[in-house]
Design a protein around this motif. Sequence first.
Motif, PDB file in Angstrom:
ATOM      1  N   HIS B 147       0.880  -1.164   0.000  1.00  0.00           N
ATOM      2  CA  HIS B 147       0.000   0.000   0.000  1.00  0.00           C
ATOM      3  C   HIS B 147       0.925   1.223   0.000  1.00  0.00           C
ATOM      4  N   LEU B 149       1.105   3.502   1.851  1.00  0.00           N
ATOM      5  CA  LEU B 149       1.482   3.839   3.226  1.00  0.00           C
ATOM      6  C   LEU B 149       2.200   2.702   3.954  1.00  0.00           C
ATOM      7  N   ASN B 152       3.665  -4.630   2.141  1.00  0.00           N
ATOM      8  CA  ASN B 152       3.062  -5.914   2.522  1.00  0.00           C
ATOM      9  C   ASN B 152       1.909  -5.775   3.505  1.00  0.00           C
ATOM     10  N   MET B 153       1.170  -4.676   3.418  1.00  0.00           N
ATOM     11  CA  MET B 153       0.120  -4.419   4.399  1.00  0.00           C
ATOM     12  C   MET B 153      -1.182  -5.145   4.078  1.00  0.00           C
ATOM     13  N   ILE B 154      -1.309  -5.650   2.836  1.00  0.00           N
ATOM     14  CA  ILE B 154      -2.556  -6.281   2.412  1.00  0.00           C
ATOM     15  C   ILE B 154      -2.216  -7.661   1.876  1.00  0.00           C
ATOM     16  N   GLY B 155      -2.705  -8.709   2.531  1.00  0.00           N
ATOM     17  CA  GLY B 155      -2.319 -10.039   2.081  1.00  0.00           C
ATOM     18  C   GLY B 155      -3.004 -11.148   2.847  1.00  0.00           C
ATOM     19  N   ALA B 156      -2.403 -12.328   2.752  1.00  0.00           N
ATOM     20  CA  ALA B 156      -2.981 -13.507   3.400  1.00  0.00           C
ATOM     21  C   ALA B 156      -1.865 -14.489   3.739  1.00  0.00           C
ATOM     22  N   PHE B 157      -2.111 -15.323   4.729  1.00  0.00           N
ATOM     23  CA  PHE B 157      -1.286 -16.507   4.914  1.00  0.00           C
ATOM     24  C   PHE B 157      -1.878 -17.585   4.019  1.00  0.00           C
ATOM     25  N   GLU B 236       2.862 -16.393  12.615  1.00  0.00           N
ATOM     26  CA  GLU B 236       3.728 -15.392  13.229  1.00  0.00           C
ATOM     27  C   GLU B 236       3.189 -14.862  14.543  1.00  0.00           C
ATOM     28  N   ARG B 321       4.428   1.775  11.780  1.00  0.00           N
ATOM     29  CA  ARG B 321       3.396   1.062  11.021  1.00  0.00           C
ATOM     30  C   ARG B 321       3.711  -0.416  10.864  1.00  0.00           C
ATOM     31  N   LYS B 323       4.002  -4.328  11.282  1.00  0.00           N
ATOM     32  CA  LYS B 323       2.954  -5.235  11.759  1.00  0.00           C
ATOM     33  C   LYS B 323       3.252  -5.797  13.153  1.00  0.00           C
ATOM     34  N   THR B 325       4.250  -3.912  15.589  1.00  0.00           N
ATOM     35  CA  THR B 325       3.893  -2.871  16.554  1.00  0.00           C
ATOM     36  C   THR B 325       2.622  -3.262  17.312  1.00  0.00           C
ATOM     37  N   LEU B 326       2.654  -3.138  18.633  1.00  0.00           N
ATOM     38  CA  LEU B 326       1.467  -3.430  19.441  1.00  0.00           C
ATOM     39  C   LEU B 326       1.194  -2.213  20.304  1.00  0.00           C
ATOM     40  N   ALA B 327      -0.071  -1.756  20.306  1.00  0.00           N
ATOM     41  CA  ALA B 327      -0.491  -0.620  21.129  1.00  0.00           C
ATOM     42  C   ALA B 327       0.472   0.558  20.980  1.00  0.00           C
TER      43      ALA B 327
END
Lengths: 361, 361
Positions: B147, B149, B152-157, B236, B321, B323, B325-327
């Motif tokens: 994306h 922004l 690899n922000m849009i995908g699937a396992f 993951e 951004r 993936k 990253t938590l909270a």
Amino acid sequence: MERVTVILGERSYPITIEAGLFNDPASFLPLQSGDKALIVTNSTIAPLYLDTVVKSLEKLGVNVDSVALPDGEQYKTLSVMDTVFSRLLENNHGRDTTLIALGGGVIGDLTGFSAASYQRGVRFIQVPTTLLSQVDSSVGGKTAVNHPLGKNMIGAFYQPASVVIDLNCLKTLPKRELSSGLAEVIKYGIILDADLFDWLEDNIDALMSLDEKAMGYCIRRCCEIKASVVAADEHENGVRALLNLGHTFGHAIEAEMGYGNWLHGEAVAAGMVMAAETARLLGSFEQTDVERIKRLLVRANLPVHGPESMKPEAYIPHMLRDKKTLAGKLRLVLPTAIGQSEVKGGVAHDVVLSAIGCCLI
Amino acid sequence: MERVTVILGERSYPITIEAGLFNDPASFLPLQSGDKALIVTNSTIAPLYLDTVVKSLEKLGVNVDSVALPDGEQYKTLSVMDTVFSRLLENNHGRDTTLIALGGGVIGDLTGFSAASYQRGVRFIQVPTTLLSQVDSSVGGKTAVNHPLGKNMIGAFYQPASVVIDLNCLKTLPKRELSSGLAEVIKYGIILDADLFDWLEDNIDALMSLDEKAMGYCIRRCCEIKASVVAADEHENGVRALLNLGHTFGHAIEAEMGYGNWLHGEAVAAGMVMAAETARLLGSFEQTDVERIKRLLVRANLPVHGPESMKPEAYIPHMLRDKKTLAGKLRLVLPTAIGQSEVKGGVAHDVVLSAIGCCLI
């Protein structure tokens, strides 16, 4: 409160059905204090229900964000989905966010596929606001967007964490959309439940006038049937295909007429009559049962004919793109009696053309 | 022939590694006579290998179709994916089709996500043609598109049915891309396998000159490590995150510089040095080991500094951004020794800024 559980091992989830759920923060479990969420809704639903849902979520302590998409089947596309991803990324939603689909089937399907795909999968909650999405698309994890060459061609099997059905929504639903939802209700009766079909013959007027008790029972019963079918066959390798009665014809109507001109349920209603006529021509379904189906559809204000402008030949190319098609051969769901149906492969094109011909005005 | 199995229950699959596999129809099992398939490739790979692969598949009796996309990371987008869907629908590919990804990581990731999404999931086969995709992205089922922004922000396992690695491909691979692949090879040594790191110190020149025996061993060993990590943690939630050493920094470089200007492996190489410097500043990694890593990267012709034009502060918004990253808190993969690493949460921004500062030219 009516309650149904979709049983899928670790991914099991509850469906709750009651008038007034939007005002109760507890409706939106498993969300809890400190969670972040994005409500995806549309420009028609937002002024009606967005504030109420946001307030309930804020009471629960959820950090709520929202985006309103334009309303209509023609916006169920990859590029509109991209605007959802932009919103998520601009506002730093992480893999621990939750998407909430507040709207009808278009919003549910698009939001579900967005949730399946964002960062390879985040949690989502279905909050269906139309009868059609309450009894059908919000349950079972089929998510998708359309492609100009075929409906629901791009998507994922992805289950929600819960489904929240507030019966009060139906009070603001246009009558034409209420009828569209009843098409899917009638479908459950035809394919799997003769008792439900009988009950509908007795109660269709109560449903048309939004009698709360009748509607609560009807939605629960449809969700139960859907849940049991999905539990038996999540990925549509078998019995789940029966839920597509009328849809192969119906999708052809929707695609040919342009998405959104015929409502989904209207196209499915005409498609179910075409499927019934196909079965009758093949000698596996009674003429009197074709008539029973048509009478009930008419009482629900639904079409029993295809669009006047659409010749039988125009259906075939669309039908060959159906996901049930194998090795270029049509496979159709056909009723064998009221409450019974089968998937039939290798149906000859001329039988299908004749059946569609029976449904011209 | 080298062979590795990725063990994931019913979805287990083989990786085969040998020079000349493209000429052997048996390489492309589980495809068989009568199957339909679409090869997705790019404009660089098509003139080199498409005919050979098509001929082998035709010998096998497969009905082969193909589409060549433009070459480059900037084309790993939802809208390019849409052209794959158009091709599939125009040529009536059903749910029983197979997608074949013939190319590097961009083709593999985009084709894999297309296979995951087309009709909610069809079979696919990875045929990686770059060292990077052979040792990393083709194994393990992570598929995605970018994306604007975030990468690899849009995908699937979504796991492939098999992975086919023809070592001859590397002969036409530009040297810069060979080095980019070696960055991921070196990564496996740092995070999990001190013996592999030692072996690389002895054999990096053989790999740079494409010695077939050394390369076959190296790719098999990397696939084994990747397969065992994926088998332990497909989605993951734990150990698999270690494979992202250097990637949080590296993705920031790729996003800031514009996808495709820095190769993925180049950005990861600089990012691994930044991660090593971060660990050193936190007192959990030795200066001498930072130097060992830098020496090996330099011998593989890889950068050990970030882009000159990119200030440390420019990394942070991209890194938030990530993936992992938590909270809103940075979580980084950091080495603790050569062959050992950990995921570390709550790393202070000023330590990260200092570590990046150590890597300015």
